[in-house]
Design an enzyme around this catalytic site. Structure first.
Site, PDB file in Angstrom:
ATOM      1  N   MET A  54     -45.176  -8.192  -3.228  1.00  0.00           N
ATOM      2  CA  MET A  54     -45.765  -7.376  -4.285  1.00  0.00           C
ATOM      3  C   MET A  54     -44.835  -7.277  -5.493  1.00  0.00           C
ATOM      4  O   MET A  54     -45.279  -7.353  -6.642  1.00  0.00           O
ATOM      5  CB  MET A  54     -46.092  -5.978  -3.768  1.00  0.00           C
ATOM      6  CG  MET A  54     -46.863  -5.126  -4.758  1.00  0.00           C
ATOM      7  SD  MET A  54     -48.461  -5.830  -5.217  1.00  0.00           S
ATOM      8  CE  MET A  54     -49.469  -5.285  -3.842  1.00  0.00           C
ATOM      9  N   PHE A 107     -18.630  18.842  13.118  1.00  0.00           N
ATOM     10  CA  PHE A 107     -19.077  17.479  13.416  1.00  0.00           C
ATOM     11  C   PHE A 107     -20.605  17.425  13.470  1.00  0.00           C
ATOM     12  O   PHE A 107     -21.248  18.183  14.180  1.00  0.00           O
ATOM     13  CB  PHE A 107     -18.496  17.017  14.753  1.00  0.00           C
ATOM     14  CG  PHE A 107     -18.961  15.647  15.161  1.00  0.00           C
ATOM     15  CD1 PHE A 107     -18.595  14.523  14.445  1.00  0.00           C
ATOM     16  CD2 PHE A 107     -19.796  15.485  16.257  1.00  0.00           C
ATOM     17  CE1 PHE A 107     -19.031  13.256  14.807  1.00  0.00           C
ATOM     18  CE2 PHE A 107     -20.243  14.220  16.634  1.00  0.00           C
ATOM     19  CZ  PHE A 107     -19.852  13.106  15.907  1.00  0.00           C
ATOM     20  N   GLN A 108     -21.173  16.539  12.665  1.00  0.00           N
ATOM     21  CA  GLN A 108     -22.614  16.310  12.548  1.00  0.00           C
ATOM     22  C   GLN A 108     -23.385  17.551  12.100  1.00  0.00           C
ATOM     23  O   GLN A 108     -24.565  17.702  12.406  1.00  0.00           O
ATOM     24  CB  GLN A 108     -23.195  15.736  13.856  1.00  0.00           C
ATOM     25  CG  GLN A 108     -22.739  14.315  14.124  1.00  0.00           C
ATOM     26  CD  GLN A 108     -23.545  13.599  15.187  1.00  0.00           C
ATOM     27  OE1 GLN A 108     -24.139  14.229  16.065  1.00  0.00           O
ATOM     28  NE2 GLN A 108     -23.570  12.286  15.121  1.00  0.00           N
ATOM     29  N   GLU A 145     -34.346   7.167  14.382  1.00  0.00           N
ATOM     30  CA  GLU A 145     -35.070   8.413  14.117  1.00  0.00           C
ATOM     31  C   GLU A 145     -36.213   8.204  13.124  1.00  0.00           C
ATOM     32  O   GLU A 145     -37.257   8.858  13.222  1.00  0.00           O
ATOM     33  CB  GLU A 145     -34.104   9.487  13.591  1.00  0.00           C
ATOM     34  CG  GLU A 145     -33.110   9.975  14.622  1.00  0.00           C
ATOM     35  CD  GLU A 145     -31.829   9.149  14.683  1.00  0.00           C
ATOM     36  OE1 GLU A 145     -30.927   9.507  15.466  1.00  0.00           O
ATOM     37  OE2 GLU A 145     -31.742   8.139  13.935  1.00  0.00           O
ATOM     38  N   LYS A 199     -27.499  25.102  18.559  1.00  0.00           N
ATOM     39  CA  LYS A 199     -27.193  24.794  19.962  1.00  0.00           C
ATOM     40  C   LYS A 199     -27.050  26.061  20.808  1.00  0.00           C
ATOM     41  O   LYS A 199     -27.479  26.097  21.968  1.00  0.00           O
ATOM     42  CB  LYS A 199     -25.913  23.956  20.047  1.00  0.00           C
ATOM     43  CG  LYS A 199     -25.753  23.244  21.388  1.00  0.00           C
ATOM     44  CD  LYS A 199     -24.682  22.180  21.311  1.00  0.00           C
ATOM     45  CE  LYS A 199     -24.608  21.367  22.603  1.00  0.00           C
ATOM     46  NZ  LYS A 199     -23.576  20.295  22.523  1.00  0.00           N
TER      47      LYS A 199
END
Length: 567
Positions: A482, A117-118, A55, A167
């Site tokens: 760096m 869930f999630q 993602e 959803k």
């Protein structure tokens, strides 16, 4: 309401995106956004979806697309970890003013707050790193909120928007009643530019003897490159750019004095404090540009042009501020500058003096080194020999970023894509994918370090699946370069956890179907860079460079810009 025309919220979303002229979506599917992906399947002839491997890769790709195209980059993710993986990209987009619309799936509204869930409260999590965010729980609201999201993302100072859709809202039936969102008072700036301030600024510029223009990304976001060019041609004022503003003015312009800031060019850093008038256009006086602000431009009258009122007097106090679109303000200023400016003859000569000094002390050895090892500067110089005029430079974060930005020959608009304000390692590879999607006919040159590329290395799989052409150059010094440089200069060479044992990048590239080559010696450099840039397919070039190569000039942290070090 006519129930016969009712469709699912997921379809309302996709149709609204089509109405908003969305051509590409970068994303990764999951359970909470599955209805939207199901609707997308039906409309795949109208919108192309680019499946990334993470993602974070999706949002960085959307950023690259937005930066090179000037359009809003769109990305999809599911709830929970899918949504939280966007946070770095959102923060990067906010600080670098990139127009992004992120759509996340969410658990059904009856499950909100139950630790389903999630389920993650992405609205509160993303609040500090978005220009606007909103959670949709009803299908009837989807089209309006999406239209509003597009407007906010691209209006005024661009930035990221996140819209979270439950959803049940995706599955609920409703009518598509699209109405283009056109106004938010707080995001609308006065159309009429303050004429008194314009005239006052013009008078100050006319009376200046040592004026200096500081170019920021605001010029690019306003599509004001032509107006900037005319302004510089008319006034004959020397100019320098921030990291994100570099491609607003062609590198070869005789009045282009290079890059500002910590690893910028010597002349603009040495002379900023000597100017009598600073004209700052679409830049925010970042600390990497100003150094110690208590010593910054104390003798200068500062004219600050910016679209974001919150930037005025935030870091540096200004004498005259001109609030609005850079393009319009530059036009107004030009119309008020009827006579030539009598610049002190020695002013340009001073810039040339410091440029020659930097060339003798630094650039000469960067581009034509005496050491056996290859330097980053000579790699970029070699790229300039063979690249196309429409090439776009995409860099990650670190030494290679500074070297590439200093030495790359910018020849076209919107050709500098990098992570500026946040400094996100792992940005370059996925951003290159988005840049290529957004500018199909341009040559995309991705320059990345051996550290940064391993943060998003899996996006080589996206290149494989999409079969797009990107030139990937890994500058490998087996260090986090760096950080190592700072450890050398300020921590007595205590290289604490900056050495890297790297994998075989060539085998990895080939495993993803990308032609790959490793360069160990200078004699092979021109041959393979030329070969790569003449390819029509993706190519990966790993170049082994000096391990303890340092980027100079450098302003030590906390010092003033005049305390810049050449070596």
């Amino acid at each position: 309401m006519n129930q016969k025309n009712e469709i699912k919220g997921s379809e309302i979303l996709i149709k609204t995106l089509i109405i908003e002229n969305t051509k590409y979506i970068f994303g990764y599917p999951g359970g909470a956004i599955m209805p939207i992906y199901d609707a997308l399947f039906v409309y795949k002839k109208h919108i192309s979806h680019i499946l990334t491997r993470h993602e974070q890769g999706a949002i960085h790709a959307a950023q690259g697309y937005a930066r090179v195209s000037g359009k809003v980059g769109v990305c999809f993710t599911t709830s929970g970890p899918g949504a939280t993986n966007l946070i770095t990209g959102l923060a990067d987009s906010l600080i670098d003013s990139t127009a992004i619309l992120c759509i996340t799936g969410q658990v059904s509204s009856n499950l909100l707050g139950t630790d389903a869930f999630q389920e993650t409260d992405i609205i509160d999590i993303s609040l500090p790193v978005t220009k606007w965010n909103y959670q949709v729980t009803k299908a009837k609201d989807i089209s309006y909120i999406i239209s509003k999201g597009f407007f906010i993302a691209k209006s005024g100072r661009p930035g990221p928007v996140l819209i979270d859709i439950t959803k049940d809202a995706q599955l609920e039936l409703s009518n598509l009643e699209y109405k283009k969102f056109i106004k938010i008072n707080k995001l609308f700036y006065k159309k009429s530019i303050n004429r008194k301030r314009i005239k006052k600024a013009a008078t100050v510029i006319k009376n200046s003897r040592k004026p200096f223009i500081l170019i920021g990304q605001g010029v690019i976001l306003a599509n004001a490159e032509k107006e900037l060019q005319k302004f510089i041609e008319k006034t004959k004022i020397p100019a320098a750019s921030t990291l994100l503003g570099l491609c607003a003015l062609k590198t070869v312009n005789i009045l282009n004095m290079g890059m500002l800031g910590m690893h910028g060019h010597y002349a603009p850093n040495m002379l900023t404090n000597k100017s009598d008038v600073i004209i700052a256009i679409g830049m925010r006086f970042d600390d990497r540009v100003t150094g110690d602000i208590t010593k910054y431009a104390k003798e200068s009258k500062i004219i600050h042009i910016d679209i974001d009122e919150s930037e005025i007097n935030k870091n540096i106090n200004t004498n005259i501020f001109l609030l609005g679109n850079c393009k319009n303000i530059l036009k107004q200023l030009l119309s008020n500058l009827k006579i030539d400016i009598k610049i002190n003859n020695h002013w340009i000569e001073k810039f040339n003096f410091f440029k020659k000094k930097e060339k003798k002390k630094v650039i000469k050895y960067d581009l034509y080194p005496l050491k056996k090892g290859i330097t980053m500067g000579e790699v970029i110089n070699c790229i300039n020999l063979y690249k196309k005029d429409n090439s776009v430079l995409v860099t990650d974060v670190g030494q290679h970023q500074m070297s590439a930005s200093r030495y790359f020959n910018f020849t076209c608009n919107k050709s500098q894509i990098t992570s500026g304000g946040l400094g996100t390692m792992g940005f370059a590879l996925p951003a290159s994918i988005g840049a290529k999607i957004g500018a199909k006919n341009s040559q995309i040159i991705c320059v990345v370090g051996d550290g940064g590329i391993q943060m998003t290395l899996q996006e080589l799989g996206t290149i494989l699946q999409q079969q797009i052409s990107i030139n990937i150059i890994i500058l490998n010094n087996n260090f986090l370069g760096m950080v190592r440089q700072w450890q050398e200069l300020f921590f007595e060479r205590r290289y604490s956890h900056t050495k890297i044992v790297n994998p075989d990048f060539i085998k990895i590239g080939e495993a993803y179907g990308i032609k790959s080559k490793k360069i160990l010696y200078r004699k092979k450099l021109k041959k393979y860079i030329k070969m790569m840039l003449n390819q029509t397919n993706s190519y990966l070039l790993e170049i082994i460079i000096e391990k303890e190569y340092n980027i100079f000039p450098m302003i030590p942290p906390g010092d003033s810009i005049e305390e810049i070090r050449l070596i």
